[in-house]
Enzyme design. Structure first.
Site, PDB file in Angstrom:
ATOM      1  N   LYS A  75       0.669  -1.079  -0.139  1.00 26.84           N
ATOM      2  CA  LYS A  75       0.177  -0.128  -0.130  1.00 26.84           C
ATOM      3  C   LYS A  75       0.746   1.209   0.128  1.00 26.84           C
ATOM      4  O   LYS A  75       0.801   2.049  -0.874  1.00 26.84           O
ATOM      5  CB  LYS A  75      -0.791  -0.031   1.262  1.00 26.84           C
ATOM      6  CG  LYS A  75      -1.905   1.310   1.430  1.00 26.84           C
ATOM      7  CD  LYS A  75      -2.703   1.152   2.401  1.00 26.84           C
ATOM      8  CE  LYS A  75      -2.089   1.722   3.725  1.00 26.84           C
ATOM      9  NZ  LYS A  75      -2.509   1.924   4.866  1.00 26.84           N
ATOM     10  N   ASP A  94      -6.446   0.873   0.543  1.00 27.86           N
ATOM     11  CA  ASP A  94      -6.674   0.858   2.150  1.00 27.86           C
ATOM     12  C   ASP A  94      -7.968   0.674   2.750  1.00 27.86           C
ATOM     13  O   ASP A  94      -8.664   0.013   1.922  1.00 27.86           O
ATOM     14  CB  ASP A  94      -6.299   2.510   2.619  1.00 27.86           C
ATOM     15  CG  ASP A  94      -7.482   3.423   2.304  1.00 27.86           C
ATOM     16  OD1 ASP A  94      -8.374   3.256   1.500  1.00 27.86           O
ATOM     17  OD2 ASP A  94      -7.259   4.582   2.875  1.00 27.86           O
TER      18      ASP A  94
END
Ligand code: SF4
Length: 171
Positions: A75, A94
């Site tokens: 991420k 996320d």
């Protein structure tokens, strides 16, 4: 809180070398308002040391090199690539992106990497970075974890999870 703490962190340690050389306790003190500050301080120092030792103090611009840095997962690597370098190799997934992609029926997966795999073919590279920002804003303002405000959502006529009953055209 992270956004409040980072200006002080960057002011105190303006280069990777400065952060790599800083005592761990001092970094902890600088970021102690954020959750898990001890682990994060350790990752920050390790990441800065890796930048200095392996990359001449520069942030690398490939996913493979970024995920090798301490504290950096897929991420974070995708955020750095997209926002820092304009490279949209992946999609940042996320908690907001994961939840809203599921509610919109774009994925049936829970694992972020699998969610990303489902989103990639749906998003041309030029749309990937802005997609994440828009979905995060939408997840904070309208489609929150606690309440989906479907009555004020501009996607409520497309979304399979919408609580709003859209009148049929045929009437
Ligand atoms: S219609 Fe409701 S569930 Fe679907 S994206 Fe909008 S707020 Fe979320």
């Amino acid at each position: 809180m992270v956004n409040r703490v980072t200006p002080g962190l960057f002011a105190r340690y303006p280069t990777p070398q400065a952060l790599a050389d800083a005592p761990l306790e001092e970094i902890e003190e600088t970021i102690r308002q954020v959750n898990f500050f001890r682990n994060k301080a350790k990752s920050l120092k390790g990441m800065a040391q890796a930048l200095v030792e392996r990359h001449g103090g520069e942030v690398p611009n490939t996913l493979e090199e970024l995920v090798e840095l301490p504290g950096v997962g897929r991420k974070t690597a995708n955020v750095v690539l997209g926002v820092g370098f304009g490279i949209a190799e992946g999609v940042v997934v996320d908690t907001h992106v994961k939840r809203i992609a599921y509610r919109l029926g774009l994925t049936r997966e829970e694992d972020p990497e699998r969610v990303e795999r489902d989103l990639l073919p749906l998003l041309p590279p030029e749309s990937r970075v802005v997609f994440t920002h828009r979905v995060i804003d939408h997840g904070r303002a309208v489609c929150t974890a606690r309440t989906a405000r479907c009555d004020r959502c501009p996607l409520n006529d497309l979304c399979p999870s919408s609580a709003v009953v859209v009148p049929s055209v045929a009437g």
